[in-house]
Design a protein around this motif. Sequence first.
Motif, mmCIF file in Angstrom:
data_model
loop_
_atom_site.group_PDB
_atom_site.id
_atom_site.type_symbol
_atom_site.label_atom_id
_atom_site.label_comp_id
_atom_site.label_asym_id
_atom_site.label_seq_id
_atom_site.Cartn_x
_atom_site.Cartn_y
_atom_site.Cartn_z
ATOM 1 N N ILE A 211 -98.728 52.266 28.223
ATOM 2 C CA ILE A 211 -98.311 52.466 26.832
ATOM 3 C C ILE A 211 -98.006 51.123 26.179
ATOM 4 C CG2 ILE A 211 -96.486 53.379 25.346
ATOM 5 C CD1 ILE A 211 -96.222 55.716 27.299
ATOM 6 N N GLY A 212 -97.237 50.282 26.863
ATOM 7 C CA GLY A 212 -96.904 48.974 26.315
ATOM 8 C C GLY A 212 -98.133 48.117 26.089
ATOM 9 N N ALA A 213 -99.065 48.138 27.046
ATOM 10 C CA ALA A 213 -100.277 47.339 26.903
ATOM 11 C C ALA A 213 -101.122 47.816 25.726
ATOM 12 C CB ALA A 213 -101.084 47.397 28.201
ATOM 13 N N VAL A 214 -101.221 49.124 25.554
ATOM 14 C CA VAL A 214 -101.990 49.678 24.434
ATOM 15 C C VAL A 214 -101.358 49.290 23.106
ATOM 16 C CG1 VAL A 214 -102.631 51.836 23.284
ATOM 17 C CG2 VAL A 214 -103.004 51.578 25.741
ATOM 18 N N LEU A 215 -100.027 49.355 23.012
ATOM 19 C CA LEU A 215 -99.342 48.978 21.775
ATOM 20 C C LEU A 215 -99.565 47.503 21.456
ATOM 21 C CD1 LEU A 215 -95.964 50.871 22.224
ATOM 22 C CD2 LEU A 215 -97.826 51.459 20.675
ATOM 23 N N ALA A 216 -99.505 46.646 22.472
ATOM 24 C CA ALA A 216 -99.745 45.218 22.241
ATOM 25 C C ALA A 216 -101.169 44.971 21.784
ATOM 26 C CB ALA A 216 -99.449 44.433 23.523
ATOM 27 N N ARG A 217 -102.120 45.628 22.420
ATOM 28 C CA ARG A 217 -103.522 45.437 22.048
ATOM 29 C C ARG A 217 -103.782 45.923 20.629
ATOM 30 N NH1 ARG A 217 -108.255 48.554 25.244
ATOM 31 N NH2 ARG A 217 -107.164 50.284 24.239
ATOM 32 N N SER A 218 -103.162 47.030 20.246
ATOM 33 C CA SER A 218 -103.341 47.550 18.886
ATOM 34 C C SER A 218 -102.887 46.530 17.856
ATOM 35 C CB SER A 218 -102.549 48.855 18.716
ATOM 36 O OG SER A 218 -103.027 49.856 19.574
ATOM 37 N N GLY A 219 -101.701 45.954 18.075
ATOM 38 C CA GLY A 219 -101.197 44.971 17.128
ATOM 39 C C GLY A 219 -102.038 43.712 17.094
ATOM 40 N N MET A 220 -102.486 43.242 18.250
ATOM 41 C CA MET A 220 -103.287 42.019 18.310
ATOM 42 C C MET A 220 -104.608 42.182 17.579
ATOM 43 S SD MET A 220 -102.455 41.260 22.318
ATOM 44 C CE MET A 220 -103.674 39.981 22.561
#
Length: 343
Positions: A211-220
């Motif tokens: 979940i955290g990795a997906v959220l970071a990738r979305s923002g990037m």
Amino acid sequence: MLQIFVVTFPFFALIGAGYAAARWRLLRLDAIPGLNAFVLYFALPCMLYRFGSTTPIDQLLDVNVFVMWGVAALLLVALVVHASVRAGIGWNDAAFGALVAAFPNTGFMGVPLLLALLGAEAAGPIIITIVFDMLVTSSLCIALSRLDGADQHGAAKALRQALRGVVVNPLPWSIALGTLASAAQWRPPAPLWQTVSMLADAASPVALFTIGAVLARSGMVARLAAHLAVAGAAAPVALAASMPVQSRTATRPWRAVLPIVFVKLLVHPMLVWLLGRAIISAGVPLSASALVALVLVAALPIASNVSMLAERFGADNARIARIILGTTALAFFTFPVLTRWMR
């Protein structure tokens, strides 16, 4: 309150670890789909099967829980869609705004967190909410998202696509198999059961980290898309192809998404609680423990796979990604407070 934070902190810390790993490029962005696939097709189905098969069948088939959760979800969808359309938002973005308001992250986050807080008796209500949201809430919102298309059959086509997505999703099947095993009081042979248990035990940490990795990738990716748009450049083909759950549009200001964040984290659980108290007062059998579980499910942040659906159906995914990030970050504070109040 401190005891509740002791339970909830590791769950949010794992999300933060995944976010940091992706943001600092310790985890390659193209590795995230592999983590998602492991959770979705292996670990989480085993977790749901294990809980389903070991939960009494009467808890898994509680019609009162199913109907109460469904009424709350449909009311919330109707309210958000109505307010959005009146504000001049198209059906596509209005429908996905309603979906993020009513679709909690029960599978990846809610199951391990709520079972740690409430114990095994919460498994039945939690599984019922997963079934309703996958079968009804998501399918309805996807169908509504097609209403502003030129094709008059767009909604029906979208509904068929949504139902096909349910059929190929392993989570409903794992729940169904677990329910059948519970009804038959059957357990697999010891070696197979041990394998299922090992995969189930891996679901929680890997899902939260993902979940955290997906959220970071979305923002990037959203920020990169915004910079490229300002520069008049196009995103590289390789990057665009790796964006199934991110926005390819500019980011949205927080003031534009905070109303939906507020609805998800506060209005949704309050609506579930009010409906639950109303039907209990009317004499409908609904246990206090089931109501607590349902309210806390509603208080969870948004399911990250909504971003993938928004991308697929052409909604404003920058808005959706920011709402998901906002609810996940703020739930670190709102969820323990609501848990303390409910208990």
